[in-house]
Design a protein around this motif. Sequence first.
Motif, PDB file in Angstrom:
ATOM      1  N   LYS A   1     -25.027   0.510 -29.679  1.00  0.00           N
ATOM      2  CA  LYS A   1     -25.829   0.859 -28.509  1.00  0.00           C
ATOM      3  C   LYS A   1     -26.744  -0.301 -28.148  1.00  0.00           C
ATOM      4  CE  LYS A   1     -29.128   4.372 -26.890  1.00  0.00           C
ATOM      5  NZ  LYS A   1     -29.943   5.557 -27.285  1.00  0.00           N
TER       6      LYS A   1
ATOM      7  N   GLU B   1     -29.417  -1.612 -25.103  1.00  0.00           N
ATOM      8  CA  GLU B   1     -30.168  -1.226 -23.914  1.00  0.00           C
ATOM      9  C   GLU B   1     -31.011  -2.388 -23.408  1.00  0.00           C
ATOM     10  OE1 GLU B   1     -31.845   2.985 -24.019  1.00  0.00           O
ATOM     11  OE2 GLU B   1     -31.663   2.516 -26.166  1.00  0.00           O
TER      12      GLU B   1
ATOM     13  N   LEU C   1     -27.352   0.192 -19.904  1.00  0.00           N
ATOM     14  CA  LEU C   1     -26.948   0.647 -21.230  1.00  0.00           C
ATOM     15  C   LEU C   1     -25.482   0.309 -21.491  1.00  0.00           C
ATOM     16  CD1 LEU C   1     -27.200   2.410 -23.858  1.00  0.00           C
ATOM     17  CD2 LEU C   1     -26.485   4.352 -22.429  1.00  0.00           C
TER      18      LEU C   1
ATOM     19  N   TYR D   1     -22.769   1.294 -24.401  1.00  0.00           N
ATOM     20  CA  TYR D   1     -22.564   2.146 -25.584  1.00  0.00           C
ATOM     21  C   TYR D   1     -21.090   2.113 -25.969  1.00  0.00           C
ATOM     22  CZ  TYR D   1     -22.793   6.102 -28.783  1.00  0.00           C
ATOM     23  OH  TYR D   1     -22.735   6.902 -29.899  1.00  0.00           O
TER      24      TYR D   1
ATOM     25  N   THR E   1     -26.755   8.826 -21.983  1.00  0.00           N
ATOM     26  CA  THR E   1     -26.463   8.096 -20.742  1.00  0.00           C
ATOM     27  C   THR E   1     -27.201   8.610 -19.515  1.00  0.00           C
ATOM     28  OG1 THR E   1     -24.567   9.527 -20.229  1.00  0.00           O
ATOM     29  CG2 THR E   1     -24.151   7.591 -21.606  1.00  0.00           C
TER      30      THR E   1
ATOM     31  N   LYS F   1     -30.128   6.576 -17.700  1.00  0.00           N
ATOM     32  CA  LYS F   1     -29.904   5.174 -17.351  1.00  0.00           C
ATOM     33  C   LYS F   1     -29.184   5.067 -16.006  1.00  0.00           C
ATOM     34  CE  LYS F   1     -31.626   3.530 -21.186  1.00  0.00           C
ATOM     35  NZ  LYS F   1     -32.843   2.699 -21.195  1.00  0.00           N
TER      36      LYS F   1
END
Length: 253
Positions: free
Chosen positions: A81, A83, A88, A90, A107, A110
């Motif tokens: 992950k 950020e 983001l 992932y 999620t 974001k």
Amino acid sequence: MRNKFIFSINPKKYVYLNKEKLSKAFLYVLLLSVIIGLVQGVMGAVLISGIEKTTKMILEEDEVQFEMKDGVLDFKNSPLKEEEGQALLYIDTNKDIDDLDSLRSITVHKDTVTVLLRDGFMVKSGSESVTQKYSDLGLDLINFNNDFVISIIEKLDIVKYIIIPIMIVVNFVQLLMYALFISLMGILSNLISNRKMYYNRVFNLALYSVTLPTIINLIFPIGVYSILIGGIILMFGLSFINDNYLKQTIDRE
């Protein structure tokens, strides 16, 4: 070339440029396109080289080792992950597309989201999102991993140098198009001021008037405002040419 370059950004000097042949104006634009294209091409090649180097460094790191086989992604360091602000990334290759709802808490807050899963991915920008399986994109037909991608990058390294001749051609065509629209502004200026000048002479001067907006555009992108700036230069140039003609007529009388 140097004198024409200086004259082209000074409307008062258009009196001298007006005496030049149209073929020389085309040659001037071609040389200008080569110079600008070389600068842009080299800058582009340097940028691509930097991206290539960074990408290879990332792909060689242990924590980003992956393999795509039969449309199934295996990311060794899963889940991952990352950020940054409202963005983001992932990665979780232990989950499938069907498990997206279970990731909603990660999620939903974001604005820009990229999720890579075992059999597909999801990309979200604002309220819009796209979900796709790797197999739908034909990725089940080819197997690849970090080493494969690095080898492709190395083989395609020469492609970045093709950008130089491409930029030269693009600039030449673009400058001709700008000159065409600028010449129409020159014709309109002549009609309003009741000046008589053949179109080929106006277009000839328009080819020189693209110089200053081209230089500005290289430093600070101005897009179609190039036509406006070139048009203003041309209109002042035509005015000075007309004044010079009237002065010579009066002197002869």
